[in-house]
Design a protein around this motif. Structure first.
Motif, mmCIF file in Angstrom:
data_model
loop_
_atom_site.group_PDB
_atom_site.id
_atom_site.type_symbol
_atom_site.label_atom_id
_atom_site.label_comp_id
_atom_site.label_asym_id
_atom_site.label_seq_id
_atom_site.Cartn_x
_atom_site.Cartn_y
_atom_site.Cartn_z
ATOM 1 N N ALA A 110 5.433 65.243 93.165
ATOM 2 C CA ALA A 110 5.856 64.008 92.489
ATOM 3 C C ALA A 110 4.636 63.165 92.128
ATOM 4 O O ALA A 110 4.560 62.580 91.046
ATOM 5 C CB ALA A 110 6.803 63.224 93.385
ATOM 6 N N LEU A 111 3.674 63.134 93.046
ATOM 7 C CA LEU A 111 2.439 62.373 92.807
ATOM 8 C C LEU A 111 1.671 62.948 91.614
ATOM 9 O O LEU A 111 1.157 62.219 90.765
ATOM 10 C CB LEU A 111 1.575 62.416 94.073
ATOM 11 N N LEU A 112 1.600 64.289 91.564
ATOM 12 C CA LEU A 112 0.850 64.927 90.487
ATOM 13 C C LEU A 112 1.548 64.760 89.136
ATOM 14 O O LEU A 112 0.897 64.727 88.104
ATOM 15 C CB LEU A 112 0.653 66.420 90.779
ATOM 16 N N MET A 113 2.868 64.673 89.173
ATOM 17 C CA MET A 113 3.575 64.523 87.900
ATOM 18 C C MET A 113 3.297 63.148 87.301
ATOM 19 O O MET A 113 2.889 63.031 86.160
ATOM 20 C CB MET A 113 5.073 64.712 88.085
ATOM 21 N N ASN A 114 3.496 62.112 88.109
ATOM 22 C CA ASN A 114 3.278 60.754 87.606
ATOM 23 C C ASN A 114 3.345 59.813 88.816
ATOM 24 O O ASN A 114 4.401 59.666 89.428
ATOM 25 C CB ASN A 114 4.366 60.408 86.584
ATOM 26 N N GLY A 173 -3.418 74.180 103.580
ATOM 27 C CA GLY A 173 -2.230 74.935 103.168
ATOM 28 C C GLY A 173 -0.971 74.370 103.809
ATOM 29 O O GLY A 173 0.050 74.184 103.138
ATOM 30 N N VAL A 174 -1.048 74.078 105.116
ATOM 31 C CA VAL A 174 0.127 73.568 105.836
ATOM 32 C C VAL A 174 0.519 72.184 105.303
ATOM 33 O O VAL A 174 1.702 71.919 105.057
ATOM 34 C CB VAL A 174 -0.150 73.524 107.359
ATOM 35 N N VAL A 175 -0.480 71.317 105.106
ATOM 36 C CA VAL A 175 -0.194 69.953 104.613
ATOM 37 C C VAL A 175 0.473 70.016 103.236
ATOM 38 O O VAL A 175 1.482 69.360 102.992
ATOM 39 C CB VAL A 175 -1.496 69.105 104.566
ATOM 40 N N VAL A 176 -0.092 70.849 102.350
ATOM 41 C CA VAL A 176 0.479 70.944 100.996
ATOM 42 C C VAL A 176 1.884 71.551 101.050
ATOM 43 O O VAL A 176 2.790 71.108 100.343
ATOM 44 C CB VAL A 176 -0.449 71.752 100.057
ATOM 45 N N PHE A 177 2.076 72.557 101.922
ATOM 46 C CA PHE A 177 3.397 73.186 102.044
ATOM 47 C C PHE A 177 4.433 72.176 102.560
ATOM 48 O O PHE A 177 5.528 72.042 102.007
ATOM 49 C CB PHE A 177 3.300 74.394 102.977
ATOM 50 N N LEU A 178 4.066 71.459 103.628
ATOM 51 C CA LEU A 178 5.023 70.522 104.245
ATOM 52 C C LEU A 178 5.374 69.358 103.320
ATOM 53 O O LEU A 178 6.500 68.889 103.298
ATOM 54 C CB LEU A 178 4.451 69.964 105.559
ATOM 55 N N PHE A 179 4.368 68.894 102.584
ATOM 56 C CA PHE A 179 4.597 67.709 101.740
ATOM 57 C C PHE A 179 4.564 68.060 100.251
ATOM 58 O O PHE A 179 4.208 67.217 99.429
ATOM 59 C CB PHE A 179 3.567 66.625 102.077
ATOM 60 N N TYR A 180 4.936 69.300 99.952
ATOM 61 C CA TYR A 180 4.890 69.737 98.546
ATOM 62 C C TYR A 180 5.694 68.802 97.644
ATOM 63 O O TYR A 180 5.278 68.454 96.543
ATOM 64 C CB TYR A 180 5.396 71.181 98.404
ATOM 65 N N LYS A 181 6.833 68.391 98.168
ATOM 66 C CA LYS A 181 7.731 67.520 97.405
ATOM 67 C C LYS A 181 6.991 66.240 96.975
ATOM 68 O O LYS A 181 6.980 65.882 95.798
ATOM 69 C CB LYS A 181 8.888 67.180 98.346
ATOM 70 N N GLU A 182 6.353 65.608 97.937
ATOM 71 C CA GLU A 182 5.671 64.335 97.657
ATOM 72 C C GLU A 182 4.440 64.562 96.773
ATOM 73 O O GLU A 182 4.180 63.793 95.842
ATOM 74 C CB GLU A 182 5.251 63.653 98.967
ATOM 75 N N PHE A 183 3.685 65.635 97.081
ATOM 76 C CA PHE A 183 2.482 65.896 96.293
ATOM 77 C C PHE A 183 2.836 66.222 94.841
ATOM 78 O O PHE A 183 2.157 65.786 93.917
ATOM 79 C CB PHE A 183 1.665 67.048 96.899
ATOM 80 N N MET A 238 12.839 65.386 90.888
ATOM 81 C CA MET A 238 11.864 64.525 91.563
ATOM 82 C C MET A 238 12.346 63.082 91.713
ATOM 83 O O MET A 238 11.871 62.364 92.584
ATOM 84 C CB MET A 238 10.529 64.558 90.825
ATOM 85 N N GLY A 239 13.256 62.676 90.867
ATOM 86 C CA GLY A 239 13.831 61.341 91.008
ATOM 87 C C GLY A 239 14.522 61.174 92.353
ATOM 88 O O GLY A 239 14.667 60.065 92.858
ATOM 89 N N ARG A 240 14.947 62.293 92.957
ATOM 90 C CA ARG A 240 15.668 62.236 94.232
ATOM 91 C C ARG A 240 14.740 62.336 95.449
ATOM 92 O O ARG A 240 15.183 62.168 96.585
ATOM 93 C CB ARG A 240 16.677 63.400 94.311
ATOM 94 N N TYR A 241 13.481 62.667 95.213
ATOM 95 C CA TYR A 241 12.568 62.958 96.322
ATOM 96 C C TYR A 241 12.434 61.819 97.339
ATOM 97 O O TYR A 241 12.431 62.050 98.542
ATOM 98 C CB TYR A 241 11.180 63.334 95.785
ATOM 99 N N GLY A 242 12.284 60.589 96.840
ATOM 100 C CA GLY A 242 12.123 59.459 97.757
ATOM 101 C C GLY A 242 13.331 59.309 98.667
ATOM 102 O O GLY A 242 13.200 59.127 99.881
ATOM 103 N N ALA A 243 14.524 59.439 98.071
ATOM 104 C CA ALA A 243 15.757 59.260 98.837
ATOM 105 C C ALA A 243 15.977 60.396 99.837
ATOM 106 O O ALA A 243 16.597 60.195 100.884
ATOM 107 C CB ALA A 243 16.938 59.165 97.889
ATOM 108 N N MET A 244 15.459 61.581 99.522
ATOM 109 C CA MET A 244 15.646 62.732 100.426
ATOM 110 C C MET A 244 14.945 62.517 101.758
ATOM 111 O O MET A 244 15.384 63.009 102.787
ATOM 112 C CB MET A 244 15.038 63.982 99.779
ATOM 113 N N GLY A 245 13.852 61.808 101.723
ATOM 114 C CA GLY A 245 13.089 61.572 102.951
ATOM 115 C C GLY A 245 12.002 62.610 103.132
ATOM 116 O O GLY A 245 12.051 63.700 102.555
#
Lengths: 245, 271
Positions: free
Chosen positions: B154-158, B142-152, A102-109
């Protein structure tokens, strides 16, 4: 210059007294700067103003030539920041390898999924720090020292241009500290990094031979910007530091 | 067991609400915002009560009220430098006060049971159009969570660490609040405020008893929500209990069972 602070003052919302005042600092590529000072002199505020999480109330902060108060999130994509005192709930549903990735997520875009090379960087970082065995452990179940190493691996896996380390030796025993200093020094050279590291104990400066510069902070200002040798030779400075401490 | 055609829409609606609220429950529990569902339900409740009072579509008003609260929460918490949960606590009395105010002006609806259906839900209130809206919401979510899973994730972690990594977290934080508002408003007439509260917490609470992997929890929680609604719907039809009550009882029972059989509570010795 990689980092340039020009007359920077940072004041927290609702506070009357700035935490850091009129800071001027120029950091060139490859510098390894130790930031030392007693508690509550603005060391963390300095790092957070550099990475744009805190906006300077006065003055300008430029990192990679970009204004940190405008392009903070862009700057943070290239900055590896290791904050102090990160904690997770015991039941947190994240494994160590997720936290590091997750540390890389921002940089990945945005809209881009992690690729094979991202996973490789994660496992390289874990292996370099010597915590590969923790990869599949829930992050909430780690000890303080293990978590500190995981957060350091997260910073390294990001492959940043600049590392900002806020007391990276927290929660580590002497053996682990020495090990980390060695890794840190190697990573700094191998990755051609620019590093600012907060060190709480001045005595530790003599034990770690990694910094080429030392910034001594007092009352929110930079009291000294010199070399580790000079600062350790100056009995007055060491004594005054110990007294403030 | 076959259901009459008019009940099939209700069943479809319940399952769709179970899916969307089940998925949102992962966000609500991880972001420690269990009071969000309560406040959103009451905002939608106040909106629906106003709609009934002035004889206009209660769904439109429920949606508008819930979305206004959703839109206000994030920025207000940022401005006040408070955790969203504290701001939710400050807004909750307003939503409940408005709901009771509108009810007090509309004694007829209270006598007719219309208001009560906002608390416990009513399958008869669900039209094919509302089911379609719920389906659209489930797909969008479902689509929003799938597309932005990475960001979500990370948000949920901290949130702070996500911010440090260069993610503009407020966009994702506020969008979850917004989608929660829409899901609550759309589900209110069918499931009622009480069941919404159950479905926005329990599915994730159950899923998290069995895994430390967020991805798995995000797949299991909506499935759990849908299954509870399916079982609860059939059970209520057979034993003639209100749908909301039946699903709530089943969900809570399963949650208690999950805590006791959770592998996380077992001690494993190797070697």
């Amino acid at each position: 210059m990689i980092i340039e602070l020009d007359n920077v003052t940072t004041l927290y919302d609702g506070a009357n007294v700035p935490t850091i005042t009129n800071i001027n600092l120029k950091v060139k590529r490859g510098d390894f700067i130790g930031v030392i000072g007693p508690n509550a002199v603005g060391k963390t505020t300095l790092l957070e103003t550099i990475n744009g999480v805190l906006k300077a109330s006065r003055g300008t902060v430029k990192v990679f030539g970009k204004d940190a108060s405008i392009d903070g999130s862009e700057i943070r994509k290239k900055v590896g920041y290791l904050p102090q005192d990160v904690s997770f709930d015991e039941e947190s549903p994240f494994l160590v390898r997720d936290v590091v990735l997750m540390g890389r997520y921002g940089a990945m875009g945005i809209l881009k999924s992690p690729k094979q090379c991202d996973y490789e960087l994660v496992f390289n970082a874990l292996s370099r720090i010597g915590i590969m065995h923790l990869a599949d452990r829930p992050v909430g179940k780690l000890s303080g020292g293990e978590l500190q190493k995981v957060m350091f691996a997260r910073t390294v896996a990001k492959t940043p241009k600049v590392m900002l380390l806020d007391e990276p030796f927290n929660n580590l025993d002497m053996g682990a500290r020495e090990e980390l200093v060695e890794i840190l020094s190697k990573i700094h050279k191998d990755m051609n990094l620019t590093t600012l590291m907060i060190i709480h104990e001045i005595d530790y400066l003599s034990k770690i031979n990694v910094c080429n510069r030392v910034v001594l902070m007092r009352n929110g200002t930079i009291a000294e910007d010199t070399t580790p040798t000079k600062i350790l030779k100056s009995k007055t400075l060491v004594e005054s530091f110990r007294r403030d401490h | 067991m076959f259901l009459p055609p008019f009940l099939l829409w209700g069943l479809a609606g319940a399952v769709l609400a179970g899916i969307s609220l089940g998925l949102l429950s992962v966000f609500v529990t991880q972001m420690k915002l269990s009071s969000l569902s309560f406040t959103m339900s009451h905002a939608a409740f106040a909106g629906a009560a106003l709609g009934m009072l002035i004889n206009l579509d209660d769904l439109v008003f429920a949606m508008a009220f819930a979305l206004i609260v959703a839109a206000v929460l994030g920025p207000l918490a940022d401005k006040a430098k408070l955790h969203v949960d504290v701001v939710i606590g400050a807004l909750f009395p307003l939503t409940i006060a408005l709901a009771f105010l509108f009810i007090s002006f509309n004694a007829d609806a209270l006598k007719g049971g219309g208001m009560l259906s906002l608390i416990w839900g009513s399958i008869l209130a669900l039209t094919p159009f509302k089911v379609v809206l719920l389906a659209v919401l489930s797909i969008v979510l479902g689509v929003v969570v799938f597309l932005f899973y990475k960001e979500f994730s990370a948000l949920l972690m901290n949130r702070k660490l996500a911010e440090y990594s260069g993610i503009k977290t407020w966009i994702f934080y506020d969008s979850i609040l917004f989608l929660t508002g829409a899901a609550v408003a759309l589900s209110l007439r069918l499931l009622g405020g009480v069941l919404i509260f159950v479905l926005m917490v329990t599915p994730a609470a159950i899923a998290s008893q069995f895994s430390y992997d967020l991805k798995k929890i995000m797949i299991v929680a909506p499935a759990v929500g849908a299954i509870f609604c399916l079982i609860g719907f059939y059970a209520s039809y057979i034993i003639d209990w209100p749908v909301g009550c039946t699903i709530a009882i089943i969900s809570t029972l399963f949650f208690l069972i999950s805590v006791f059989i959770s592998p996380k509570r077992r001690k494993k010795f190797s070697g």
